[in-house]
Design a protein around this motif. Structure first.
Motif, short mmCIF file in Angstrom:
data_model
loop_
_atom_site.label_atom_id
_atom_site.label_comp_id
_atom_site.label_asym_id
_atom_site.label_seq_id
_atom_site.Cartn_x
_atom_site.Cartn_y
_atom_site.Cartn_z
N MET A 182 0.84 -1.42 -0.31
CA MET A 182 -0.23 0.22 -0.01
C MET A 182 1.09 1.23 -0.07
N LYS A 183 0.44 2.06 -0.87
CA LYS A 183 1.40 3.26 -0.67
C LYS A 183 0.50 4.45 -0.15
N ILE A 184 1.40 4.93 0.80
CA ILE A 184 1.07 5.92 1.49
C ILE A 184 1.71 7.71 1.35
N ALA A 185 1.28 8.18 1.30
CA ALA A 185 1.76 9.47 1.15
C ALA A 185 0.68 11.00 2.55
N ILE A 203 5.49 7.44 2.80
CA ILE A 203 6.34 8.62 1.61
C ILE A 203 5.42 10.11 2.00
N VAL A 204 7.14 10.63 2.82
CA VAL A 204 6.78 12.30 3.11
C VAL A 204 7.17 13.73 1.10
N THR A 205 5.73 14.24 1.37
CA THR A 205 6.31 14.53 -0.19
C THR A 205 5.54 15.64 -0.78
N ASN A 206 5.76 15.86 -1.55
CA ASN A 206 4.76 17.17 -1.89
C ASN A 206 4.62 17.22 -3.47
N ASP A 207 4.89 16.05 -3.92
CA ASP A 207 4.84 15.93 -5.21
C ASP A 207 3.42 15.07 -5.76
N TRP A 208 3.19 16.15 -6.85
CA TRP A 208 2.09 15.86 -7.11
C TRP A 208 0.76 14.63 -7.54
N LYS A 209 2.62 13.67 -8.60
CA LYS A 209 2.25 12.78 -9.61
C LYS A 209 1.59 11.64 -7.79
N THR A 210 3.22 11.92 -6.94
CA THR A 210 2.92 10.57 -5.99
C THR A 210 1.99 10.74 -5.27
N ILE A 211 1.54 11.93 -4.67
CA ILE A 211 -0.12 12.11 -3.97
C ILE A 211 -1.03 10.94 -4.56
#
Length: 193
Positions: free
Chosen positions: A1-4, A28-36
């Motif tokens: 499971m991918k958790i942003a 994953i700590v991110t501000n990347d639109w695609k990843t979120i």
């Protein structure tokens, strides 16, 4: 499971990451639109002051992205408040996901409310396995009023929304990542949605 875990410079991300690890998940700590957008679950934490946090969201364009997300999203503390329509803190317009205003506790009570308080009137599978009047950990001076989006209530000075839900969006005023086994159960329930 991918958790942003949304990173916008105002989050308590480390304690959220540790709580997920204790449950056997990796965030994953991110501000990347695609990843979120591709994540299965999104956590929107927050600590600090509403107007400066909102500015950080606007500067990164996350204010546009977050309301369009289709997967389950969990706002924590300030994250939940920013998902509301408006906050008295810094006279801030929020994301408008919840049609609720955030107001300040009066000077009649000690602010911030800091410590353990009970949650009750629990609704939705987010609170699966949680009994009425269990204690959660809170630190806040502003609160979301009661509304049709309210799925849990706390009383401090008067009753207010300690959890909100609309469609795939959830928000909790308390810190599940700092609320022991029961808080972790709520995080686990969110991940199981």
């Amino acid at each position: 499971m991918k958790i942003a875990i949304i990173d916008y410079g105002a989050g308590n991300v480390q304690s959220v990451l540790f709580a997920l690890e204790r449950l056997g998940f990796e965030g994953i700590v991110t501000n990347d639109w695609k990843t979120i957008k591709k994540a299965d679950k999104v956590i929107f934490p927050g600590v600090g002051e509403a107007s400066s946090a909102m500015k950080m969201l606007v500067n990164s364009g996350l204010d546009v992205l977050i309301p369009t997300l289709k997967q389950p999203v969990l706002g924590i503390c300030l994250g939940m408040q920013l998902m509301c329509k408006h906050s008295e803190e810094g006279n801030t317009n929020g994301l408008g996901i919840f049609d609720v205003n955030v107001v300040k506790f009066s000077q009649e009570v000690k602010v911030p409310q800091m410590g353990w308080n009970t949650i009750y009137n629990l609704k939705t599978p987010l609170f699966e396995g949680i009994k009425e009047n269990e204690f959660m950990y809170l630190v806040h001076s502003f609160y979301a009023s009661l509304s049709e989006n309210t799925i849990a209530t706390t009383n401090y000075e008067h009753e207010y929304s300690t959890a909100l839900k609309r469609d795939n969006f959830f928000g909790v005023q308390f810190h599940p990542e700092k609320s022991g086994i029961l808080g972790e159960q709520i995080l686990k329930n969110f991940l199981n949605l």
